[in-house]
Design a protein around this motif. Sequence first.
Motif, short mmCIF file in Angstrom:
data_model
loop_
_atom_site.label_atom_id
_atom_site.label_comp_id
_atom_site.label_asym_id
_atom_site.label_seq_id
_atom_site.Cartn_x
_atom_site.Cartn_y
_atom_site.Cartn_z
N GLY B 160 0.86 -1.18 0.00
CA GLY B 160 0.00 0.00 0.00
C GLY B 160 0.90 1.23 0.00
O GLY B 160 2.09 1.13 0.32
N ASN B 161 0.34 2.38 -0.34
CA ASN B 161 1.15 3.60 -0.37
C ASN B 161 1.80 3.93 0.97
O ASN B 161 2.81 4.62 1.00
N ASN B 162 1.19 3.50 2.06
CA ASN B 162 1.73 3.85 3.37
C ASN B 162 2.46 2.70 4.05
O ASN B 162 2.85 2.80 5.21
N CYS B 163 2.60 1.57 3.34
CA CYS B 163 3.27 0.40 3.93
C CYS B 163 4.78 0.61 4.00
O CYS B 163 5.37 1.15 3.07
N PHE B 164 5.41 0.14 5.08
CA PHE B 164 6.88 0.16 5.14
C PHE B 164 7.45 -1.04 5.90
O PHE B 164 8.51 -0.96 6.52
N CYS B 165 6.74 -2.18 5.80
CA CYS B 165 7.18 -3.40 6.49
C CYS B 165 8.57 -3.85 6.05
O CYS B 165 9.32 -4.40 6.85
N LEU B 166 8.88 -3.63 4.79
CA LEU B 166 10.16 -4.11 4.27
C LEU B 166 11.30 -3.58 5.13
O LEU B 166 12.19 -4.31 5.54
N SER B 167 11.22 -2.28 5.44
CA SER B 167 12.31 -1.67 6.22
C SER B 167 12.26 -2.10 7.68
O SER B 167 13.26 -2.02 8.38
N MET B 168 11.10 -2.57 8.16
CA MET B 168 11.02 -3.02 9.55
C MET B 168 11.37 -4.50 9.68
O MET B 168 11.38 -5.05 10.78
N GLY B 169 11.56 -5.15 8.55
CA GLY B 169 11.87 -6.58 8.58
C GLY B 169 10.67 -7.46 8.91
O GLY B 169 10.82 -8.58 9.39
N THR B 170 9.47 -6.97 8.69
CA THR B 170 8.26 -7.73 9.07
C THR B 170 7.44 -8.19 7.86
O THR B 170 6.44 -8.87 8.03
N GLY B 171 7.81 -7.81 6.67
CA GLY B 171 7.06 -8.19 5.47
C GLY B 171 7.90 -7.91 4.26
O GLY B 171 9.07 -7.54 4.41
N PRO B 172 7.35 -8.04 3.08
CA PRO B 172 5.96 -8.38 2.72
C PRO B 172 5.72 -9.88 2.58
O PRO B 172 4.69 -10.28 2.07
N LYS B 231 7.62 3.85 1.08
CA LYS B 231 8.01 4.36 2.39
C LYS B 231 8.96 3.41 3.10
O LYS B 231 8.90 2.19 2.89
N SER B 232 9.81 4.00 3.92
CA SER B 232 10.71 3.17 4.72
C SER B 232 11.12 3.92 5.98
O SER B 232 10.92 5.14 6.09
N ILE B 233 11.66 3.17 6.91
CA ILE B 233 12.18 3.75 8.14
C ILE B 233 13.62 3.24 8.28
O ILE B 233 13.89 2.09 7.92
N ALA B 234 14.50 4.10 8.77
CA ALA B 234 15.90 3.67 8.95
C ALA B 234 15.98 2.87 10.24
O ALA B 234 16.47 3.33 11.27
N ALA B 235 15.46 1.61 10.18
CA ALA B 235 15.34 0.79 11.39
C ALA B 235 16.69 0.52 12.04
O ALA B 235 16.78 0.38 13.26
N GLN B 236 17.74 0.44 11.23
CA GLN B 236 19.06 0.14 11.80
C GLN B 236 19.54 1.26 12.72
O GLN B 236 20.42 1.06 13.53
N GLU B 237 18.93 2.43 12.60
CA GLU B 237 19.34 3.55 13.46
C GLU B 237 18.50 3.66 14.73
O GLU B 237 18.65 4.60 15.51
N LEU B 238 17.57 2.70 14.89
CA LEU B 238 16.73 2.72 16.08
C LEU B 238 17.36 1.85 17.17
O LEU B 238 18.02 0.87 16.83
N PRO B 239 17.18 2.14 18.42
CA PRO B 239 16.41 3.24 18.98
C PRO B 239 17.20 4.53 19.13
O PRO B 239 16.64 5.53 19.56
#
Lengths: 259, 369
Positions: B160-172, B231-239
Amino acid sequence: MAKPRIGIFKFTSCDGCQLSIFNLEEEFLQIAGLTEIAYFQEGQDAPDGNGFQAWAAHFDLAVVEGSISTERQSKELLDIRENSSRLITIGACATAGGVQALRNWADVSEFKASEYPAPDAVEALAESTPISAHVHVDYELWGCPINSAEFSEVLASFLLGKTPGVPGYSLCMECKRKGIPCVLVAGQAPCLGPVTRAGCGVLCPSLNRACYGCFGPKDGANIMALMRIFQGFGYTENQCRMMLDKMNTYKFREMEEKG
Amino acid sequence: MAIKGTLKKSRLENLLAVLNKSHRVIGPKAEDGAVVMAEIGYKDIPSGVRDLQWPGGCRLLPGKDSQVFSFSPGPDSFKRFLHPPVSELFAFKRNGAKIDFLPAPKISERPMAFFAVRPCDLSALKLYDKIFLGGPVADQAYESLRRGSLVVALNCLYPGNNCFCLSMGTGPEARDGFDIQMTELEDSFLLEDGSAKGAEILEQLPLGQAGADEISAKRQRIESCKAAFKKSIAAQELPGMIYANLDHPHWEDIARRDLECGNCTQVCPTCFCNTSYDYAALGGIAAGGAVSGKRLRKWDSCFSRSFARVHSGNFRFSRKARYRHWMAHKLAYTQAQFGLPGCVGCGRCITWCPAGIDITAELEALRHV
Ligand code: SF4
Ligand code: SF4
Ligand code: SF4
Ligand code: SF4
């Protein structure tokens, strides 16, 4: 143990909130059984006409409908408060000044002159104000009219000495719980739900209509942020003003100023 | 032994029928401009409906006829069914000093089968199981609804336009936590078991042979989904990115836009906060003084002012503090507490936020002063 003495009073209002008490039907009879209803003109066949004197006695609970619109009312209210252990307000008028508070941002003498043949005979303060602007209020119930079920819970809580579970958060919270597809997000409708207090049972969005705020501002409403969203949908500033200028305008404006 | 097979699209009804023998099937259904979740039959599946989502907006559009699952998740998830928005924990009757407790009525004897669960939600479900069942004492209400439930996962072929699971490692792509996984192919579904219960169900279906072609078609489709994320999130930089920016001026900027309405938390499949209180109305008070009522549990939200109220007010005293807390809970604290991501990248909070506040963009803005 003596039954608690209850008085139900009315100032400037349409009586709709008192009618919501009658709408409790079976549960209304319960009130009569559990309390002594010592003053309730709406519940009498014919008003006894002695209004003011009749409540010059102690009440365990005063339930107040209506806003303060005249000098005389403000005096009567002080008298009620002095004679009551607890005071709760019911509805948009008592809690938020009512639709009649629209005059606070206009010239009341102009209205009088344009509507009445004898304007001087009209006894009206320049402003209509909620009960809390005059006396300490122990609990406020919102809504135009109130939700009977919330009233039942608040009265039961009073009788049991517990805090009612009536929330101060947004209508959206209730709307999502009910699983209603959001009319703002899925329909770009100007829904006031995000700044309006929950409590109505999500009447409007359930019928695919935008909420128009009859339960008043929720705790910490960010009104200007929502108006900017509506302006993004194409509503003018004036149209936004008119969405808020209804029965709760006094409180919406107060909240706007707080930000 | 692992079972793999193809089910013709025209036979999807068979799968629902088999599930329905023992379970209530909970799946997607189109309603008033959104895809919601409900107890469904085969005909309710909004086959071929496409949904266009953007921050603060969603619209349903007609899609391609040949495609069954051309929509993304709507506001609902398994959460509505396993952790219901309002539930009765027990009822009570008090008469003088005597109190009787009555168990809450059971919602249904039949367990639920969650149909077409997206990979992001599998990850959220894993977190829910840990939260509600993993502590020293299991949550009874959740446990009784979760017991015997089935999960039929659906791999995503379009984000979806707002999906970003790929960057969280949870999908698709579904990896674990399901009984069956489905992948939509040209004119069939590839079905694979993930548990013994799942295998049992697959054995009852008229499956075709799944060969190398189907397996490679599945791979190809998932890979092209991965390439389509917006969309994505820089998960490696969390927390770290959160902890290093607790005083960043951008929180104030968010607070100017944030309505504090709580929608984000209500749609989030990992938000679990709730409040419980004793409900009694006039009808529950008898003339003799006996009182009957219920202990209710309702979804609540850290955006509610009453939520973190202690004796003299809410200890998160500003809107800024409330949003920051929510985002930090999603992107930092949950991982630390449960070892699982607190945000699974489903994008629901972005779509269903009336203000279109986008967790991915807000996080990114913390990089700049
Ligand atoms: S329909 Fe209105 S009340 Fe319901 S979630 Fe949307 S904005 Fe909030
Ligand atoms: S924070 Fe938003 S994107 Fe992340 S899991 Fe919750 S709803 Fe989905
Ligand atoms: S976030 Fe990923 S797994 Fe979830 S629906 Fe979107 S693409 Fe599918
Ligand atoms: S982030 Fe959006 S959905 Fe969440 S409380 Fe703020 S305005 Fe509401």
